[in-house]
Scaffold this motif. Sequence first.
Motif, PDB file in Angstrom:
ATOM      1  N   GLU A   1       2.811  -2.312   3.531  1.00 14.05           N
ATOM      2  CA  GLU A   1       2.884  -1.366   4.294  1.00 14.05           C
ATOM      3  C   GLU A   1       2.266   0.104   4.115  1.00 14.05           C
ATOM      4  OE1 GLU A   1       6.550  -0.097   6.669  1.00 14.05           O
ATOM      5  OE2 GLU A   1       6.848  -2.244   6.911  1.00 14.05           O
TER       6      GLU A   1
ATOM      7  N   GLU B   1       0.209   4.143   4.334  1.00 15.65           N
ATOM      8  CA  GLU B   1       0.187   5.446   5.265  1.00 15.65           C
ATOM      9  C   GLU B   1      -1.252   5.839   4.935  1.00 15.65           C
ATOM     10  OE1 GLU B   1       3.189   8.936   6.293  1.00 15.65           O
ATOM     11  OE2 GLU B   1       1.889   8.921   4.697  1.00 15.65           O
TER      12      GLU B   1
ATOM     13  N   GLN C   1      -6.698   1.029  12.425  1.00 16.79           N
ATOM     14  CA  GLN C   1      -4.653   0.657  12.010  1.00 16.79           C
ATOM     15  C   GLN C   1      -4.243  -0.205  12.915  1.00 16.79           C
ATOM     16  OE1 GLN C   1      -2.148   2.739  15.262  1.00 16.79           O
ATOM     17  NE2 GLN C   1       0.041   2.801  13.847  1.00 16.79           N
TER      18      GLN C   1
ATOM     19  N   LYS D   1       1.121   3.984   8.976  1.00 12.66           N
ATOM     20  CA  LYS D   1       1.216   4.466   9.585  1.00 12.66           C
ATOM     21  C   LYS D   1       0.290   5.110   9.639  1.00 12.66           C
ATOM     22  CE  LYS D   1       5.065   8.081   9.227  1.00 12.66           C
ATOM     23  NZ  LYS D   1       5.627   8.659   8.268  1.00 12.66           N
TER      24      LYS D   1
END
Length: 517
Positions: A353, A355, A372, A383
């Motif tokens: 994960e 960003e 994404q 994110k």
Amino acid sequence: MAPSHTPLLSLQNAARTLAFAVGLGLAAPALAAGQITVGVGDNILGLDPTDLNDSVSLSASRLFFQGLYGFDRDLKLVPVLAEKTDVNADSTQYTVHLRKDVKFHDGTPFNAEAVKINYDRLRDPANHLKRQSLLEAIDKVEVVDEFTVRLVLKAPSGVLLNYLAHSGASILSPKAIAQYGKDVSRNPVGTGPFVFTSWATDNLKAVRNPNYWRKGRPHLDAVTIRSVGESGARLALLRSGEAQFIFPLPQETVQVVEKDSRLAIDTTPSIVTQYVALNTQKKPFDDVRVRQALNYAIDKTAFIKVVYNGFGVPQDAPVAPGIAYYSKQGIWPYDPAKAKQLLAEAGYPNGFETEIWNFSNTLNNRASQFLQQQLGAVGVKLKLNPLEAGVATTRLWGAKTPEEAEVRMFFGSWAPSTGDADWALRPLLASRSFPPALYNISYFKDAEVDAELQKGFATADAGQRKAAYDRIQKLVWEKTPWIFLSVNTLVAGRDKRLTGLTQMPDTSLTYEDAVLQ
């Protein structure tokens, strides 16, 4: 393009924009003689060109400021405030002969002393000006006589005039520098075709310079630049006649605009590269296998089709084809299986994960949504964090050290407005270019790249420069500090009554030949 590559949200947004555009009234309002409004996609952040690092603000500053040199639409070097330059045999001294018929907007005469004050101000590290590195090669600035200035260099350079042609090396009124200090960014006084009247973040106004040195120019009486980040609203300004030029035009609305007899589409081949910077000093991007995996995970052709409606080509080198010393490397192929394999080898068999940041506007947000979805297919959960331009600038360049940097991934673009490979590469990839000094937000550090960048910078020999930049581009392509995406075609919408407003390959606009009929 396979339907599975198309973000649903992007298509929904496009459909809404199209419906909004079609539903607008078609009557064009009467225009005040010689007054135009230009709609742009981001906020203007300042008006001191020596202290700007975003294209929208630099473009706006061209209303007011000029440098010794500039570029034509084909990125050919042209004299502006200079008449000519003599270069000595070893390219270590540039003697510049200046125009004699120029005054700043405040009546201050333009002369060699004004050039020295400006260049010394920009070169001084204590001033922390964002475009300081443009004059890094200069050791000292000497006034020879009222209209002659000599630039003495630290080492030979064959590209100095390209840097003097960059908007960041524009000449400000010495009187304004002394009067306003740091507030000169809100009080622009130059030699350009228009004079500043007012500026709010989303609205800049300028009027014709009655004493402009190019006789008979400009043709326009006034220019307003409006910042409108939402593509549908920007298109609405054009369709309703409130704006006479907008950039960028939402590419999915090109056919709608083409059907409007009052409007025209302007396309310009660009030198702007679109990419995702990866923070190479933070996990997991410190592993080259992860960075290469992300390049395999993105379908570049689908990216261009979905985000830019096909207006562009996949990036095949770290610099665009229109840049001097461009060296084609190929295209990173779309291979999700290879991406998963490399992630597993790097210790991320189930992905990870992270960003991604971007300057928040319709196209940038759509690009991040596409990334994404594509990265999600290989297990990378992304994110989205779209940031207003001022916030993004503070967060990206506010870190004093790599350890302080919060950024992990940043979707952005680079327009090397010198037209040369050095400015296309050194500010983004040299280890000396970490923020806040310059724009290496990948925090990429490679000794061989640094050495070759220095070789290319500190020589006037074209063969040596080519060898250096060939090697740099090969290394960067292999070590992947970025996800390499596209080189886009610039698409703008224009009222047919407006002609002569030129969009340059770096996205900036030139207004002095614009005519409203």
